[in-house]
Every structure is written in structure tokens, then in C-alpha cells.
Design a protein around this motif. Sequence first.
Motif, mmCIF file in Angstrom:
data_model
loop_
_atom_site.group_PDB
_atom_site.id
_atom_site.type_symbol
_atom_site.label_atom_id
_atom_site.label_comp_id
_atom_site.label_asym_id
_atom_site.label_seq_id
_atom_site.Cartn_x
_atom_site.Cartn_y
_atom_site.Cartn_z
ATOM 1 N N SER A 10 -27.577 11.148 -45.106
ATOM 2 C CA SER A 10 -28.134 10.709 -43.825
ATOM 3 C C SER A 10 -28.203 9.186 -43.836
ATOM 4 O O SER A 10 -28.011 8.556 -44.868
ATOM 5 C CB SER A 10 -29.525 11.324 -43.603
ATOM 6 O OG SER A 10 -30.408 10.921 -44.634
ATOM 7 N N VAL A 12 -27.792 5.947 -40.622
ATOM 8 C CA VAL A 12 -26.756 5.342 -39.785
ATOM 9 C C VAL A 12 -25.974 4.272 -40.537
ATOM 10 O O VAL A 12 -24.807 4.049 -40.262
ATOM 11 C CB VAL A 12 -27.336 4.767 -38.461
ATOM 12 C CG1 VAL A 12 -27.908 5.864 -37.590
ATOM 13 C CG2 VAL A 12 -28.377 3.700 -38.736
ATOM 14 N N GLU A 13 -26.610 3.644 -41.514
ATOM 15 C CA GLU A 13 -25.932 2.601 -42.282
ATOM 16 C C GLU A 13 -24.813 3.152 -43.164
ATOM 17 O O GLU A 13 -23.990 2.397 -43.684
ATOM 18 C CB GLU A 13 -26.939 1.812 -43.136
ATOM 19 C CG GLU A 13 -27.579 2.606 -44.253
ATOM 20 C CD GLU A 13 -28.806 3.427 -43.852
ATOM 21 O OE1 GLU A 13 -29.615 3.710 -44.751
ATOM 22 O OE2 GLU A 13 -28.959 3.777 -42.673
ATOM 23 N N GLU A 15 -22.710 5.666 -42.011
ATOM 24 C CA GLU A 15 -21.766 6.401 -41.167
ATOM 25 C C GLU A 15 -20.308 6.002 -41.376
ATOM 26 O O GLU A 15 -19.425 6.863 -41.395
ATOM 27 C CB GLU A 15 -22.143 6.259 -39.693
ATOM 28 C CG GLU A 15 -23.364 7.062 -39.319
ATOM 29 C CD GLU A 15 -23.703 6.968 -37.852
ATOM 30 O OE1 GLU A 15 -22.804 6.675 -37.031
ATOM 31 O OE2 GLU A 15 -24.882 7.194 -37.509
ATOM 32 N N GLU A 16 -20.030 4.733 -41.534
ATOM 33 C CA GLU A 16 -18.641 4.291 -41.686
ATOM 34 C C GLU A 16 -17.999 4.924 -42.923
ATOM 35 O O GLU A 16 -16.871 5.414 -42.882
ATOM 36 C CB GLU A 16 -18.581 2.766 -41.766
ATOM 37 C CG GLU A 16 -17.167 2.231 -41.870
ATOM 38 C CD GLU A 16 -17.143 0.703 -41.897
ATOM 39 O OE1 GLU A 16 -16.285 0.170 -42.628
ATOM 40 O OE2 GLU A 16 -17.969 0.070 -41.207
ATOM 41 N N GLY A 38 -26.526 14.789 -36.683
ATOM 42 C CA GLY A 38 -26.114 13.410 -36.469
ATOM 43 C C GLY A 38 -25.909 12.605 -37.739
ATOM 44 O O GLY A 38 -25.880 13.135 -38.836
ATOM 45 N N GLU A 39 -25.773 11.302 -37.562
ATOM 46 C CA GLU A 39 -25.601 10.310 -38.619
ATOM 47 C C GLU A 39 -24.440 10.658 -39.548
ATOM 48 O O GLU A 39 -23.307 10.796 -39.098
ATOM 49 C CB GLU A 39 -26.913 10.097 -39.382
ATOM 50 C CG GLU A 39 -28.022 9.527 -38.512
ATOM 51 C CD GLU A 39 -29.328 9.303 -39.236
ATOM 52 O OE1 GLU A 39 -29.431 9.595 -40.449
ATOM 53 O OE2 GLU A 39 -30.284 8.828 -38.591
ATOM 54 N N ALA A 43 -20.631 11.707 -38.571
ATOM 55 C CA ALA A 43 -19.571 10.787 -38.960
ATOM 56 C C ALA A 43 -18.512 11.489 -39.805
ATOM 57 O O ALA A 43 -17.313 11.291 -39.595
ATOM 58 C CB ALA A 43 -20.162 9.598 -39.712
ATOM 59 N N ASN A 68 -23.109 18.741 -33.354
ATOM 60 C CA ASN A 68 -22.443 17.547 -32.832
ATOM 61 C C ASN A 68 -21.071 17.933 -32.285
ATOM 62 O O ASN A 68 -20.555 19.003 -32.564
ATOM 63 C CB ASN A 68 -22.382 16.429 -33.885
ATOM 64 C CG ASN A 68 -21.448 16.726 -35.032
ATOM 65 O OD1 ASN A 68 -20.245 16.917 -34.851
ATOM 66 N ND2 ASN A 68 -22.011 16.773 -36.239
#
Length: 147
Positions: A10, A12-13, A15-16, A38-39, A43, A68
Motif C-alpha cells: 500500500s 501512493v508513494e 504506485e509507480e 486502490g494504491e 497500480a 478497481n
Amino acid sequence: MAVQVAVIGSGVEHEERAERVGRLLAERGVTVVCGGLGEVMAAAARGAKTAGGTTIGVLPGETRRDANEWIDHVVVTGVGHARNLAVVASGDAVIVVGGRWGTLAEIGFARVLGRYVVILEPGWEIDELPRAATPEAAVELALAAVS
């Protein structure tokens, strides 16, 4: 039967890197399993779908609508965090991308089940678990363990 790799984590940082992991797995013909939300989960699924791959989302709730948009096959559990066991049990190997306490629980379940677990840097520091500096290295380690 197709190889399935669970991508957990988990944040957001992360995700890439998770998206890259999903894409690399799909390019190798691997089905991506994740928690379906999510997150990192979204991704990884997004990365797999951009490469034409297949995704499975194991949801904690009681409706498929929570998945998602990049999930192909939805497993609705209705068991909340207990679904973490189903996520890692469904993978032939597990790649960890970031994460918090739920991810740590998934790592524990995966090891109890004898699943190979690789942690993508930066991540949890757990003795005995291999670490990978890049998404490419994480995918290579995971797939080498299940072939």
C-alpha cells in the motif's frame, strides 16, 4: 495452469514501482493477484492491463463494485482483512511493494503457506526475506522461485 503472482502493499508513494511490477509480470504471461482496491493494488493491476495481462482482485467487502477498474476477475470475500490470506494463498509467489500493517500480516501468511516472498526496496526489513532493488529484479526473483 498459468503462474499467478500476488502483488501486495500500500501507499501512493509506491504506485509507480507497483505499476512496473504488474506490467513486467504480464509481459511474462503471469496473472497478477492483488487485493483489488486502490494504491499499490490498483497500480499493479493497471500495469498488468496495459501489457495485456490478466488480473484477479480479492476484495474484503461484499460487492464486486468495490474493485478497481483494472480487475478482470473479482473474488468477493466479505471477510475484511481476513481476505489477506486468500490474496497470498492465490499467488505462487508474492512481491511486496511498500505497505503497512496489513501487508505485514500478508507476509506472515505467505511464509506460513510456504510462498516465496520478495520485498521491493524500500520496504519492510525482515530477516530471511530476499530484497530487490528494482521492479525487474523483484519479478526475476519471484519467477525464478516458481519455475
